[in-house]
Design an enzyme around this catalytic site. Structure first.
Site, PDB file in Angstrom:
ATOM      1  N   GLY A  56       0.823  -1.205   0.000  1.00  0.00           N
ATOM      2  CA  GLY A  56       0.000   0.000   0.000  1.00  0.00           C
ATOM      3  C   GLY A  56       0.855   1.252   0.000  1.00  0.00           C
ATOM      4  O   GLY A  56       2.060   1.204   0.286  1.00  0.00           O
ATOM      5  N   CYS A  83       5.088  -6.298   1.779  1.00  0.00           N
ATOM      6  CA  CYS A  83       5.495  -4.892   1.809  1.00  0.00           C
ATOM      7  C   CYS A  83       4.806  -4.137   2.951  1.00  0.00           C
ATOM      8  O   CYS A  83       5.138  -4.358   4.112  1.00  0.00           O
ATOM      9  CB  CYS A  83       5.237  -4.246   0.451  1.00  0.00           C
ATOM     10  SG  CYS A  83       6.151  -2.699   0.212  1.00  0.00           S
ATOM     11  N   TYR A  84       3.833  -3.259   2.659  1.00  0.00           N
ATOM     12  CA  TYR A  84       3.118  -2.588   3.746  1.00  0.00           C
ATOM     13  C   TYR A  84       2.495  -3.615   4.685  1.00  0.00           C
ATOM     14  O   TYR A  84       2.437  -3.421   5.897  1.00  0.00           O
ATOM     15  CB  TYR A  84       2.032  -1.664   3.188  1.00  0.00           C
ATOM     16  CG  TYR A  84       1.311  -0.881   4.269  1.00  0.00           C
ATOM     17  CD1 TYR A  84       1.763   0.376   4.655  1.00  0.00           C
ATOM     18  CD2 TYR A  84       0.203  -1.417   4.918  1.00  0.00           C
ATOM     19  CE1 TYR A  84       1.108   1.088   5.661  1.00  0.00           C
ATOM     20  CE2 TYR A  84      -0.443  -0.714   5.929  1.00  0.00           C
ATOM     21  CZ  TYR A  84       0.012   0.534   6.290  1.00  0.00           C
ATOM     22  OH  TYR A  84      -0.626   1.233   7.299  1.00  0.00           O
ATOM     23  N   HIS A 173       7.667  -7.560  -3.540  1.00  0.00           N
ATOM     24  CA  HIS A 173       6.372  -7.916  -4.134  1.00  0.00           C
ATOM     25  C   HIS A 173       6.509  -9.192  -4.961  1.00  0.00           C
ATOM     26  O   HIS A 173       7.028  -9.163  -6.081  1.00  0.00           O
ATOM     27  CB  HIS A 173       5.868  -6.782  -5.031  1.00  0.00           C
ATOM     28  CG  HIS A 173       5.402  -5.579  -4.282  1.00  0.00           C
ATOM     29  ND1 HIS A 173       4.095  -5.412  -3.879  1.00  0.00           N
ATOM     30  CD2 HIS A 173       6.079  -4.498  -3.835  1.00  0.00           C
ATOM     31  CE1 HIS A 173       3.982  -4.262  -3.229  1.00  0.00           C
ATOM     32  NE2 HIS A 173       5.172  -3.686  -3.181  1.00  0.00           N
ATOM     33  N   ASP A 231     -18.446  -8.945 -22.389  1.00  0.00           N
ATOM     34  CA  ASP A 231     -18.802  -9.088 -20.979  1.00  0.00           C
ATOM     35  C   ASP A 231     -20.308  -9.226 -20.769  1.00  0.00           C
ATOM     36  O   ASP A 231     -20.778 -10.158 -20.111  1.00  0.00           O
ATOM     37  CB  ASP A 231     -18.284  -7.890 -20.168  1.00  0.00           C
ATOM     38  CG  ASP A 231     -16.796  -7.679 -20.358  1.00  0.00           C
ATOM     39  OD1 ASP A 231     -16.112  -8.661 -20.702  1.00  0.00           O
ATOM     40  OD2 ASP A 231     -16.330  -6.548 -20.173  1.00  0.00           O
TER      41      ASP A 231
END
Length: 517
Positions: A56, A83-84, A173, A231
């Site tokens: 983040g 990470c965060y 990451h 879609d």
């Protein structure tokens, strides 16, 4: 069929959180991204077999910075914190985080110090693999029970784990391609550590979603707005398989489709699937509403507003409708909702994600809401949709209105359609169509003087664009050979009156870019 094994991904606002979900699903395990501020009760109710905490943009040192629900650490299931996620986990469990140290952004080399279940069979002691770092702060003291498994020059705790509690934290990451072995680490986490089976498949999703649709809709009637794209068509076919003629599709033809695509939609639904379809040819209404408008955002809003007006008018002609079906995808949800309250709250203005005008008073049915773009194509094939339709390049909600830059006019739309046909024809002849995620022509609001034969011309400039992507979240320009582009330019200038110059746009979409076709 119910999917039993689930991974919960809690998002702290990283621009690449969706890539974590991609890697987990590629490993054959179902997962969902939810905001970090889930309550303890909501985390328990989800009943995950493991939890992943994303990276983040915030600093854990900031006042009121995000924290993980305490339930994450109390559930007793494995946790992977990235990470965060590593930083907030260590803080919440009694460690320390500091700023002011050497930052690491980009490629880095880590050194493995001891074995771990996280990289069993991937790295060994003294391995020095490449990873991708993106951090300013760093952990400076580990919580009790944690030990260092890997270090880097700027991160003494590049990997820190508590093997007993099955908590695994990385400063890098693993989800991005710049960490070459990252997908293997995530696979180890979900399979070897969490014990998940590979029961996430499109056949399983199809069966589960049909069951959910029947339970949600009951005997109610559903209308589905067809845009002409893949879609909404896949959503409609799936819902029809679940509830049959309780579904009616409404195709509002805005007059902004590519050449022949409106008729293709009508033929597919009326002849191939025999699904009840209302076809509204509203091209003149849209052209009139767009007259004199050049601003692209105003175009989107005009088209979106008028689309709803036309659709709503047709919907009222159908009695006892209680539900509206939409082809909302996971990227739409991710890009239209900011889990951290930042500026990305409303990014994709042409998607009606999460709500409708109150006057419609309909409940939403969004069976594709948990799928990425390429997964929708797989589902389309699973449902028997023809490859020529499922494999079509994506088309934006506003249609050609977003590809005619400047004011919309019938003659400019006609020029663009003809040029687009030639461009795609050359791509197909070269065998490149399926290699490219999206290719299209753009008519620029620029006219140039040129010489054609013995005369002078004053005509438009056309830009060609083509990108590669897997899920539509990131993209890179397709590297055409010069000979191919020259051939396209020659054909377009010779066959399409009104164009005397062709250029190729090499714009790419990195992670976090907020808008794309």
């Amino acid at each position: 069929m119910t999917i039993m094994d689930k991974i919960l991904i809690l998002d702290f606002g990283s621009q690449v959180t969706q890539l974590i979900a991609r890697r987990v699903r590629e490993a054959g395990v179902y997962c969902e991204i939810q905001p970090f501020n889930r309550t303890d009760e909501q985390v328990h109710a989800y009943n995950p077999k493991g939890v992943i905490l994303s990276g983040g943009p915030c600093s854990t040192l900031d006042k009121d910075s995000p924290r993980a629900p305490q339930a994450v650490f109390d559930l007793g299931v494995p946790v992977m914190a990235i990470c965060y996620g590593q930083q907030t986990s260590c803080l919440q469990l009694g460690g320390k985080v500091e700023g002011g140290h050497a930052r690491e952004f980009g490629k880095a080399t880590i050194e493995i110090k001891r074995p771990s279940a996280l990289f069993d069979g991937v790295w060994t002691k003294d391995s020095k693999p490449q990873v991708w770092m993106s951090h300013g702060d760093r952990v400076t003291q580990l919580p009790e029970g944690f030990s260092v498994a890997a270090t880097s020059e700027g991160a003494p705790f590049a990997i820190a784990t508590n093997e007993k509690r099955r908590i695994y934290t990385t400063m890098f990451h693993p989800e991005v391609v710049h960490t070459p072995d990252g997908a293997k680490l995530l696979s180890n986490f979900v399979h070897k550590i969490c014990g998940c089976g590979s029961d996430w498949s499109m056949a399983a999703f199809r069966a589960t979603e049909i069951e959910k649709i029947r339970k949600q809709v009951g005997k109610g009637k559903v209308i589905c707005g067809l845009s002409g794209g893949v879609d909404s068509a896949v959503a409609a076919v799936l819902i029809h398989e679940a509830i049959g003629d309780q579904l009616t599709c409404i195709f509002v033809d805005t007059g902004m489709m590519r050449e022949g695509e409106g008729q293709q939609v009508v033929d597919l639904f009326r002849q191939h699937y025999n699904i009840p379809l209302v076809h509204v040819d509203a091209g003149e209404r849209f052209l009139t509403a767009l007259q004199g408008v050049s601003d692209p955002e105003k175009k989107r809003k005009i088209i979106g507003g008028l689309f709803i007006d036309v659709f709503d008018a047709e919907a009222h002609k159908i009695q006892d409708v209680a539900f509206l079906a939409q082809g909302t995808l996971y990227p739409d949800v991710i890009e239209s909702v900011s889990f951290t309250g930042g500026p990305s709250v409303t990014i994709k203005s042409h998607h009606n994600v999460g709500g409708l005008p109150e006057r419609m008073k309909l409940k939403l049915v969004e069976p594709l809401r948990e799928l990425f773009k390429d997964e929708v194509r797989v589902l389309g094939r699973e449902l028997g949709l023809p490859q020529s339709f499922v494999g079509r390049h994506p088309f934006p909600g506003p249609g050609l209105a977003s590809r005619v830059l400047g004011e919309i006019a019938p003659d400019r739309l006609a020029i663009l359609r003809q040029a687009d046909v030639v461009y795609l024809d050359e791509i197909r002849k070269a065998g490149l169509y399926d290699e490219i995620w999206q290719a299209f022509a753009v008519l620029l609001p620029v006219r140039t003087v040129g010489v054609m034969g013995d005369g002078r011309s004053y005509d438009y400039v056309l830009a060609l664009r083509a990108v590669t992507s897997v899920d539509g979240m990131t993209a890179e320009a397709y590297p055409f050979q010069h000979e191919f582009l020259a051939r396209c330019a020659t054909r377009i200038i010779n066959e399409v009156r009104g164009i005397n110059r062709v250029t190729y746009d090499v714009t790419s979409k990195p992670p976090g870019t907020i808008e794309w076709e």
